[in-house]
Write a protein that holds these residues in place. Sequence first.
Motif, short mmCIF file in Angstrom:
data_model
loop_
_atom_site.label_atom_id
_atom_site.label_comp_id
_atom_site.label_asym_id
_atom_site.label_seq_id
_atom_site.Cartn_x
_atom_site.Cartn_y
_atom_site.Cartn_z
N ALA A 50 9.32 -10.40 -2.48
CA ALA A 50 8.12 -9.60 -2.17
C ALA A 50 8.36 -8.83 -0.87
O ALA A 50 8.81 -9.42 0.12
N PRO A 51 8.08 -7.53 -0.85
CA PRO A 51 8.29 -6.76 0.37
C PRO A 51 7.31 -7.13 1.47
O PRO A 51 6.13 -7.37 1.21
N LEU A 52 7.80 -7.18 2.71
CA LEU A 52 6.96 -7.43 3.89
C LEU A 52 6.84 -6.17 4.74
O LEU A 52 5.97 -6.09 5.59
N THR A 53 7.72 -5.23 4.54
CA THR A 53 7.79 -4.02 5.37
C THR A 53 7.31 -2.81 4.58
O THR A 53 7.66 -2.64 3.41
N GLY A 54 6.52 -1.97 5.25
CA GLY A 54 6.11 -0.71 4.66
C GLY A 54 5.08 -0.82 3.54
O GLY A 54 5.04 0.03 2.66
N CYS A 55 4.25 -1.84 3.59
CA CYS A 55 3.23 -2.06 2.55
C CYS A 55 1.84 -1.99 3.17
O CYS A 55 1.67 -2.02 4.38
N ALA A 56 0.86 -1.97 2.29
CA ALA A 56 -0.52 -2.06 2.76
C ALA A 56 -0.73 -3.45 3.36
O ALA A 56 -0.38 -4.45 2.73
N PRO A 57 -1.25 -3.54 4.59
CA PRO A 57 -1.42 -4.84 5.24
C PRO A 57 -2.20 -5.84 4.40
O PRO A 57 -1.86 -7.02 4.36
N ILE A 95 2.38 -10.55 10.72
CA ILE A 95 2.40 -9.27 10.02
C ILE A 95 1.63 -8.27 10.87
O ILE A 95 0.41 -8.32 10.95
N ARG A 96 2.37 -7.40 11.54
CA ARG A 96 1.77 -6.37 12.38
C ARG A 96 1.53 -5.13 11.54
O ARG A 96 2.24 -4.87 10.58
N SER A 97 0.53 -4.37 11.90
CA SER A 97 0.25 -3.09 11.24
C SER A 97 0.67 -1.97 12.16
O SER A 97 0.53 -2.07 13.38
N GLN A 98 1.20 -0.92 11.56
CA GLN A 98 1.65 0.22 12.36
C GLN A 98 1.30 1.50 11.61
O GLN A 98 1.52 1.60 10.40
N ARG A 99 0.76 2.45 12.34
CA ARG A 99 0.41 3.74 11.74
C ARG A 99 1.66 4.52 11.42
O ARG A 99 2.62 4.54 12.17
N ALA A 100 1.62 5.18 10.27
CA ALA A 100 2.69 6.10 9.85
C ALA A 100 1.98 7.35 9.33
O ALA A 100 1.62 7.43 8.17
N GLY A 101 1.73 8.26 10.23
CA GLY A 101 0.93 9.43 9.87
C GLY A 101 -0.51 9.01 9.65
O GLY A 101 -1.13 8.40 10.50
N ASP A 102 -1.01 9.28 8.46
CA ASP A 102 -2.40 8.96 8.13
C ASP A 102 -2.57 7.62 7.42
O ASP A 102 -3.66 7.30 6.97
N ILE A 103 -1.50 6.86 7.31
CA ILE A 103 -1.60 5.57 6.65
C ILE A 103 -1.17 4.45 7.58
O ILE A 103 -0.56 4.69 8.63
N VAL A 104 -1.49 3.23 7.22
CA VAL A 104 -1.11 2.05 8.00
C VAL A 104 -0.20 1.19 7.12
O VAL A 104 -0.53 0.91 5.98
N LEU A 105 0.96 0.82 7.67
CA LEU A 105 1.94 0.02 6.94
C LEU A 105 2.28 -1.24 7.71
O LEU A 105 2.07 -1.32 8.92
#
Length: 82
Positions: free
Chosen positions: A6-13, A47-57
Motif C-alpha cells: 500500500a502506498p504511503l507517499t503521494g496519497c490523500a491523507p 503520516i505528514r501532509s504536504q501541499r503540492a499545488g492545490d492538493i495535499v499529499l
Amino acid sequence: MRLNAAPLTGCAPSHVEDWLVHRTTRPGSLAYSVAGDPVFADLGLAIRSQRAGDIVLTRPLFLLHDWLDLWHALPSEEWNCS
C-alpha cells in the motif's frame, strides 16, 4: 514508499490514515500530533501532509522511539514546510 504493497507517499491523507488505522497492532497505538498528523507508535511512523499545488499529499516520516512526541522532538523547519 509502500507498506504491505500500500502506498504511503503521494496519497490523500485520509486514505493512508484509514488504511493504517485498520492495521494497528494494539489499542492505543495511534496518536495524533498537535498538527493533526496520525502517529503510529508501533511502526515508528507519522503520516505528514504536504501541499503540492492545490492538493495535499502524504509524506511518511519515520521516527526513533524518543521522537514519538513530534512537537518537541522535530526541528522547527519540519513544522514550517508546506
